[in-house]
Design an enzyme around this catalytic site. Structure first.
Site, PDB file in Angstrom:
ATOM      1  N   GLY A 196      18.435 -50.179  36.020  1.00 15.77           N
ATOM      2  CA  GLY A 196      18.874 -50.281  37.418  1.00 15.77           C
ATOM      3  C   GLY A 196      19.763 -49.115  37.791  1.00 15.77           C
ATOM      4  O   GLY A 196      19.284 -48.047  38.173  1.00 15.77           O
TER       5      GLY A 196
ATOM      6  N   HIS B 171      30.283 -54.210  30.513  1.00 10.65           N
ATOM      7  CA  HIS B 171      31.178 -55.050  31.297  1.00 10.65           C
ATOM      8  C   HIS B 171      31.604 -56.214  30.400  1.00 10.65           C
ATOM      9  O   HIS B 171      30.811 -56.673  29.563  1.00 10.65           O
ATOM     10  CB  HIS B 171      30.401 -55.576  32.505  1.00 10.65           C
ATOM     11  CG  HIS B 171      31.239 -55.982  33.683  1.00 10.65           C
ATOM     12  ND1 HIS B 171      32.602 -55.806  33.741  1.00 10.65           N
ATOM     13  CD2 HIS B 171      30.888 -56.544  34.860  1.00 10.65           C
ATOM     14  CE1 HIS B 171      33.039 -56.247  34.914  1.00 10.65           C
ATOM     15  NE2 HIS B 171      32.029 -56.703  35.609  1.00 10.65           N
TER      16      HIS B 171
ATOM     17  N   ASP C 204      38.295 -54.772  36.260  1.00 10.07           N
ATOM     18  CA  ASP C 204      37.137 -54.254  36.993  1.00 10.07           C
ATOM     19  C   ASP C 204      36.870 -55.077  38.255  1.00 10.07           C
ATOM     20  O   ASP C 204      36.659 -54.534  39.344  1.00 10.07           O
ATOM     21  CB  ASP C 204      35.904 -54.268  36.085  1.00 10.07           C
ATOM     22  CG  ASP C 204      34.745 -53.500  36.678  1.00 10.07           C
ATOM     23  OD1 ASP C 204      34.688 -52.278  36.475  1.00 10.07           O
ATOM     24  OD2 ASP C 204      33.908 -54.128  37.363  1.00 10.07           O
TER      25      ASP C 204
ATOM     26  N   GLU D  70      40.024 -40.012  61.970  1.00 12.30           N
ATOM     27  CA  GLU D  70      41.394 -40.310  61.512  1.00 12.30           C
ATOM     28  C   GLU D  70      41.450 -41.457  60.492  1.00 12.30           C
ATOM     29  O   GLU D  70      42.481 -41.703  59.900  1.00 12.30           O
ATOM     30  CB  GLU D  70      42.297 -40.666  62.706  1.00 12.30           C
ATOM     31  CG  GLU D  70      42.753 -39.480  63.534  1.00 12.30           C
ATOM     32  CD  GLU D  70      43.543 -38.420  62.761  1.00 12.30           C
ATOM     33  OE1 GLU D  70      44.044 -38.690  61.652  1.00 12.30           O
ATOM     34  OE2 GLU D  70      43.637 -37.294  63.279  1.00 12.30           O
TER      35      GLU D  70
ATOM     36  N   GLU E  47      38.729 -37.693  57.334  1.00  7.59           N
ATOM     37  CA  GLU E  47      39.812 -36.849  56.822  1.00  7.59           C
ATOM     38  C   GLU E  47      40.219 -37.292  55.410  1.00  7.59           C
ATOM     39  O   GLU E  47      40.541 -36.470  54.552  1.00  7.59           O
ATOM     40  CB  GLU E  47      41.020 -36.928  57.767  1.00  7.59           C
ATOM     41  CG  GLU E  47      42.180 -36.092  57.280  1.00  7.59           C
ATOM     42  CD  GLU E  47      43.285 -35.932  58.320  1.00  7.59           C
ATOM     43  OE1 GLU E  47      43.002 -36.124  59.523  1.00  7.59           O
ATOM     44  OE2 GLU E  47      44.407 -35.612  57.917  1.00  7.59           O
TER      45      GLU E  47
HETATM   46  N1  LIG Z   1      26.275 -50.430  38.816  1.00  5.47           N
HETATM   47  C1  LIG Z   1      27.154 -49.702  38.126  1.00  5.47           C
HETATM   48  O1  LIG Z   1      27.274 -48.506  38.316  1.00  5.47           O
HETATM   49  C2  LIG Z   1      28.008 -50.333  37.076  1.00  5.47           C
HETATM   50  C3  LIG Z   1      27.564 -51.438  36.381  1.00  5.47           C
HETATM   51  N2  LIG Z   1      28.267 -51.896  35.306  1.00  5.47           N
HETATM   52  C4  LIG Z   1      27.744 -53.006  34.533  1.00  5.47           C
HETATM   53  O2  LIG Z   1      26.531 -52.585  33.909  1.00  5.47           O
HETATM   54  C5  LIG Z   1      25.623 -53.679  33.805  1.00  5.47           C
HETATM   55  C6  LIG Z   1      24.317 -53.330  34.513  1.00  5.47           C
HETATM   56  O3  LIG Z   1      24.594 -53.232  35.906  1.00  5.47           O
HETATM   57  P1  LIG Z   1      23.624 -52.478  36.932  1.00  5.47           P
HETATM   58  O4  LIG Z   1      23.130 -51.227  36.329  1.00  5.47           O
HETATM   59  O5  LIG Z   1      24.382 -52.413  38.225  1.00  5.47           O
HETATM   60  O6  LIG Z   1      22.444 -53.533  37.035  1.00  5.47           O
HETATM   61  P2  LIG Z   1      21.338 -53.693  38.172  1.00  5.47           P
HETATM   62  O7  LIG Z   1      21.756 -54.716  39.156  1.00  5.47           O
HETATM   63  O8  LIG Z   1      20.993 -52.352  38.677  1.00  5.47           O
HETATM   64  O9  LIG Z   1      20.126 -54.317  37.341  1.00  5.47           O
HETATM   65  C7  LIG Z   1      19.593 -53.688  36.191  1.00  5.47           C
HETATM   66  C8  LIG Z   1      18.166 -54.084  35.924  1.00  5.47           C
HETATM   67  O10 LIG Z   1      18.025 -55.460  35.772  1.00  5.47           O
HETATM   68  C9  LIG Z   1      16.685 -55.773  36.052  1.00  5.47           C
HETATM   69  N3  LIG Z   1      16.615 -57.233  36.320  1.00  5.47           N
HETATM   70  C10 LIG Z   1      17.222 -57.909  37.320  1.00  5.47           C
HETATM   71  N4  LIG Z   1      16.957 -59.226  37.216  1.00  5.47           N
HETATM   72  C11 LIG Z   1      16.177 -59.377  36.108  1.00  5.47           C
HETATM   73  C12 LIG Z   1      15.612 -60.487  35.444  1.00  5.47           C
HETATM   74  N5  LIG Z   1      15.785 -61.717  35.896  1.00  5.47           N
HETATM   75  N6  LIG Z   1      14.879 -60.274  34.316  1.00  5.47           N
HETATM   76  C13 LIG Z   1      14.710 -59.023  33.855  1.00  5.47           C
HETATM   77  N7  LIG Z   1      15.225 -57.923  34.441  1.00  5.47           N
HETATM   78  C14 LIG Z   1      15.955 -58.103  35.537  1.00  5.47           C
HETATM   79  C15 LIG Z   1      16.335 -54.916  37.240  1.00  5.47           C
HETATM   80  O11 LIG Z   1      14.963 -54.609  37.214  1.00  5.47           O
HETATM   81  C16 LIG Z   1      17.170 -53.671  36.994  1.00  5.47           C
HETATM   82  O12 LIG Z   1      16.403 -52.649  36.424  1.00  5.47           O
HETATM   83  C17 LIG Z   1      26.357 -54.880  34.418  1.00  5.47           C
HETATM   84  O13 LIG Z   1      27.019 -55.540  33.370  1.00  5.47           O
HETATM   85  C18 LIG Z   1      27.367 -54.230  35.358  1.00  5.47           C
HETATM   86  O14 LIG Z   1      28.494 -55.022  35.622  1.00  5.47           O
HETATM   87  C19 LIG Z   1      29.391 -51.271  34.860  1.00  5.47           C
HETATM   88  C20 LIG Z   1      29.895 -50.171  35.517  1.00  5.47           C
HETATM   89  C21 LIG Z   1      29.288 -49.699  36.740  1.00  5.47           C
HETATM   90  C1  LIG Z   2      30.896 -48.822  39.785  1.00  7.32           C
HETATM   91  C2  LIG Z   2      31.694 -49.857  39.114  1.00  7.32           C
HETATM   92  O1  LIG Z   2      32.268 -49.651  38.069  1.00  7.32           O
HETATM   93  C3  LIG Z   2      31.826 -51.155  39.752  1.00  7.32           C
HETATM   94  C4  LIG Z   2      32.267 -50.885  41.156  1.00  7.32           C
HETATM   95  O2  LIG Z   2      32.793 -51.867  39.067  1.00  7.32           O
HETATM   96  C5  LIG Z   2      30.522 -51.924  39.758  1.00  7.32           C
HETATM   97  O3  LIG Z   2      29.508 -51.426  40.305  1.00  7.32           O
HETATM   98  O4  LIG Z   2      30.509 -53.034  39.237  1.00  7.32           O
HETATM   99 MG   LIG Z   3      33.766 -50.747  37.411  1.00  4.45          MG
HETATM  100 MG   LIG Z   4      32.167 -53.760  38.333  1.00  2.89          MG
END
Ligand SMILES: NC(=O)C1=CN([C@@H]2O[C@H](COP(=O)(O)OP(=O)(O)OC[C@H]3O[C@@H](n4cnc5c(N)ncnc54)[C@H](O)[C@@H]3O)[C@@H](O)[C@H]2O)C=CC1
Ligand SMILES: CC(=O)[C@](C)(O)C(=O)O
Ligand SMILES: [Mg+2]
Ligand SMILES: [Mg+2]
Length: 374
Positions: free
Chosen positions: A39, A124, A208, A244, A248
């Protein structure tokens, strides 16, 4: 591990100097790192590791947008891209990067493949900390740890490509093999972290969830909306109110804060702004402090987790989410923002773009010559 002084408090951090990439490659040389879910974090972590010479495979549902994206990113079906179960079988380190709600649904399948000696990796602390709600309880014979990049997967990749590094926290929940520390740090370095700071699963998820609901996203949008509304209700135009309130901040002031801190920014604005900002910041702090305390309480009692699991597990979750995002997108504030962004010279014709590049480099020179220590 280095002990560094953060504003008078000593903390453990691991830097790239003390744990260089070659060491990470060595630690991971016999591992197959399976990225489950492609994702937002999945692509950033998978691509950075692949570019860093780690044996990475991706597990993703076939016939999904994320599968197609993985193919576009060069993962090859049957070689480095598999259905989730096959990747779980092949991986020795399972990076569980599905959305937090989806992790609950898939857990029984994941658990089946967690044979002794494997490692379960999260980004996470959610699934483990709230395991009374998620049911995620790993078997005792596997390592369980996390590396949580402190930013979006998009930034993790972008910064890696720019030769920079997003910082991440790391935590060990379970060390079954005696190798959990070297494994988790090697992974943290391999995904492109700038440095790693120590935490535990509970602290990671509490901070977080507070951060993203607070100053990183929820609180800042709330502040923007309130100030914009006041300016508009007093007869200011949308462009003036947006400039504003947001433009900025993001274009001029926050980049300065990122480079040198708010203290430096306060010291380098007009004396008029200084006086006012010094007088008002404590009022804003005092007004929001109770809200932040409520927020932390809601996180610590598991209420926030329950809400997000409940809403993210509903079949009509995407439609409901889209309606809420539409409200934000169609608000006058963010519509005004769209026009303002389009007017930035770098978003206009190519001639303006190259002129802007020139401006940027002169601005940078000027800026560094006004640094305090000069
Ligand atoms: N989004 C971000 O940048 C950040 C995410 N995290 C953590 O990383 C982990 C992944 O988060 P994201 O990348 O945001 O996840 P996401 O919401 O983008 O989902 C990841 C994948 O899960 C798959 N998916 C969704 N439901 C499914 C199901 N029922 N069965 C099989 N596959 C399924 C989707 O196809 C997708 O490719 C989480 O624990 C999140 O809290 C941590 C830091 C930042
Ligand atoms: C990007 C990040 O680390 C967040 C905001 O905590 C999240 O997408 O869960
Ligand atoms: Mg975060
Ligand atoms: Mg988060």
């Amino acid at each position: 591990m280095a002990k560094l002084n953060f504003g008078g408090v000593e903390e453990n951090v691991v830097t790239r100097e003390e744990f260089p990439l070659v060491k990470a490659q060595k630690v991971l040389q016999n591992e197959v790192v399976a990225i489950i879910g492609y994702g937002v974090q999945g692509p950033g972590q998978a691509l950075n590791q692949r570019d860093n010479g780690i044996h990475v495979i991706v597990g993703q549902r076939r016939n999904s947008k994320s599968w197609d994206k993985a193919v576009r990113d060069g993962f090859v079906p049957g070689e480095t891209l598999f259905e989730i179960e096959e990747a779980l079988e092949r991986g020795t380190i399972i990076c569980y990067l599905l959305s937090d709600a989806a992790q609950i649904q898939l857990w029984p399948t994941v658990k089946k493949h967690l044979t002794p000696g494997k490692a379960l990796y999260f980004s996470h602390g959610f699934g483990i900390t709230y395991n009374d709600q998620t049911g995620i309880v790993p078997p005792a014979e596997v390592d369980v740890f996390l590396v949580a990049p402190k930013g979006s997967g998009t930034s993790l990749r972008r910064m890696f490509l720019q030769g920079r590094g997003l910082n991440s926290s790391y935590a060990i929940f379970q060390d079954a093999t005696g190798r959990a520390f070297e494994r988790v740090i090697a992974l943290g370095i391999a995904i492109g972290s700038g440095y790693l700071f120590e935490t535990n699963f509970k602290k990671e998820v509490y901070s977080d969830l507070t951060g993203e609901r607070g100053t990183l996203m929820g609180a800042i949008q709330g502040l923007f909306a309130a100030q914009y509304e006041v300016l508009r209700s007093k007869g200011h135009t949308p462009s003036e109110a947006f400039n504003e309130t947001v433009e900025e901040l993001t274009q001029s002031l926050m980049p300065l804060v990122a480079e040198n801190g708010m203290d430096w920014m306060y010291a380098n604005c007009s004396t008029t702004a200084q006086r006012g900002a010094l007088d008002w910041w404590k009022k804003f702090r005092d007004a929001t402090l109770p809200v932040f305390n409520d927020l932390y309480e809601s996180v610590a009692t598991g209420k926030e987790a329950a809400k997000s699991i409940e809403s993210n597990s509903k079949p009509d979750y995407r439609e409901k989410l889209e309606a809420e995002l539409k409200e934000l997108r169609e608000s006058e504030l963010w519509q005004a923002g769209k026009t303002v962004r389009s007017l930035r010279p770098e978003n206009q014709d190519p001639a303006a773009k190259s002129e802007n590049k020139l401006h940027k480099s002169t601005a940078k020179q000027k800026f560094s010559s006004t640094l305090y220590h000069d």
